[in-house]
Design an enzyme around this catalytic site. Structure first.
Site, PDB file in Angstrom:
ATOM      1  N   PHE A 183       0.883  -1.123   0.076  1.00  0.00           N
ATOM      2  CA  PHE A 183      -0.119   0.312   0.294  1.00  0.00           C
ATOM      3  C   PHE A 183       1.231   1.242  -0.301  1.00  0.00           C
ATOM      4  O   PHE A 183       1.906   1.572   0.342  1.00  0.00           O
ATOM      5  CB  PHE A 183      -0.831   0.069   0.524  1.00  0.00           C
ATOM      6  CG  PHE A 183      -1.977  -0.874   1.271  1.00  0.00           C
ATOM      7  CD1 PHE A 183      -3.359  -1.066   1.062  1.00  0.00           C
ATOM      8  CD2 PHE A 183      -2.002  -1.692   1.883  1.00  0.00           C
ATOM      9  CE1 PHE A 183      -4.367  -1.316   1.601  1.00  0.00           C
ATOM     10  CE2 PHE A 183      -2.894  -3.195   1.822  1.00  0.00           C
ATOM     11  CZ  PHE A 183      -4.178  -2.552   0.875  1.00  0.00           C
ATOM     12  N   ASP A 184       0.375   2.553  -1.175  1.00  0.00           N
ATOM     13  CA  ASP A 184       0.740   3.352  -1.240  1.00  0.00           C
ATOM     14  C   ASP A 184       0.393   4.198   0.556  1.00  0.00           C
ATOM     15  O   ASP A 184      -0.986   3.878   1.217  1.00  0.00           O
ATOM     16  CB  ASP A 184       0.163   4.328  -2.113  1.00  0.00           C
ATOM     17  CG  ASP A 184       1.154   5.849  -1.958  1.00  0.00           C
ATOM     18  OD1 ASP A 184       2.113   6.369  -1.806  1.00  0.00           O
ATOM     19  OD2 ASP A 184       0.024   6.332  -2.146  1.00  0.00           O
TER      20      ASP A 184
END
Length: 219
Positions: free
Chosen positions: A7-8
């Site tokens: 995940f960013d």
């Protein structure tokens, strides 16, 4: 099969709009540049900051590196907490964790700040690994960060992992490392940007993102 989700942070897990724009504005004012609106600074959310200062406000490379130091001056004491998790993100992460997914963070933000932000909002308990840039800018691109995550988890492959983020940099970085990418549309990117980058799928919200994740792993 072990399944990994990378995940960013900004624009994907949390909405950092207030903090990042306040800190960018603080840095620009040190060079005599007065932003006309907060929205003018939204393009800074997500991509690495040094090239952004050069691209969006015409700073030289040397000025941009100094602007980054000014930015961090405010960010490290106040800006990182002018931030908020997206509604429902904690339940979403908990559900994925309960289903056996291994959750990672892959962000262009320095790891030191990322760890503090995740802990501040109680999101740190959901992630097995946090990968980010360094304060010395030794991992300046999203591809560099993803490679760093993969070095620590060499079993990650295109078949068992997805990169999830809101900007084309997330998609570009994933593809450079041989991974698939999902673009989220509730952050600071938009559909044309993510389509042009070649995202394998997109999601308007967390409900769609959950469905997309399961769909891609079932194919």
């Amino acid at each position: 099969m072990q399944r990994y989700l990378l995940f960013d942070l900004d624009g994907t897990l949390t909405d950092p709009g207030e903090g990042i724009t306040n800190c960018v504005g603080y840095a620009l004012r040190r060079f005599g540049v007065e932003p006309q609106s907060r929205e003018e600074l939204y393009p800074y959310i997500g991509p690495p900051l040094v090239p952004s200062f050069m691209q969006f406000h015409g700073l030289s490379e040397g000025q941009a590196k100094q602007a980054l130091l000014y930015y961090r001056e405010r960010f490290s004491t106040k800006g990182m907490f002018e931030n908020k998790p997206y509604p429902g993100i904690e339940d979403f992460l908990h559900r994925l964790q309960e289903e056996g997914f291994r959750l990672m963070v892959a962000t262009s933000k320095p790891e030191e700040f990322t760890v503090q932000i995740l802990a501040h909002f109680g999101l740190d308990v959901y992630f097995d690994f946090v990968g980010g840039n360094t304060l010395q800018e030794s991992r300046p691109t999203k591809a560099d960060v993803i490679r760093y995550v993969m070095e620590h988890h060499p079993d990650i492959t295109r078949q068992n992992a997805l990169m999830i983020g809101d900007r084309h940099h997330d998609v570009d970085g994933a593809h450079a490392c041989g991974l698939r990418a999902v673009g989220v549309l509730y952050g600071y990117g938009d559909r044309p940007e993510l389509e042009q980058a070649g995202a394998e799928a997109m999601a308007d919200d967390l409900t769609q993102l959950y469905a997309v994740i399961h769909s891609l792993f079932s194919n």
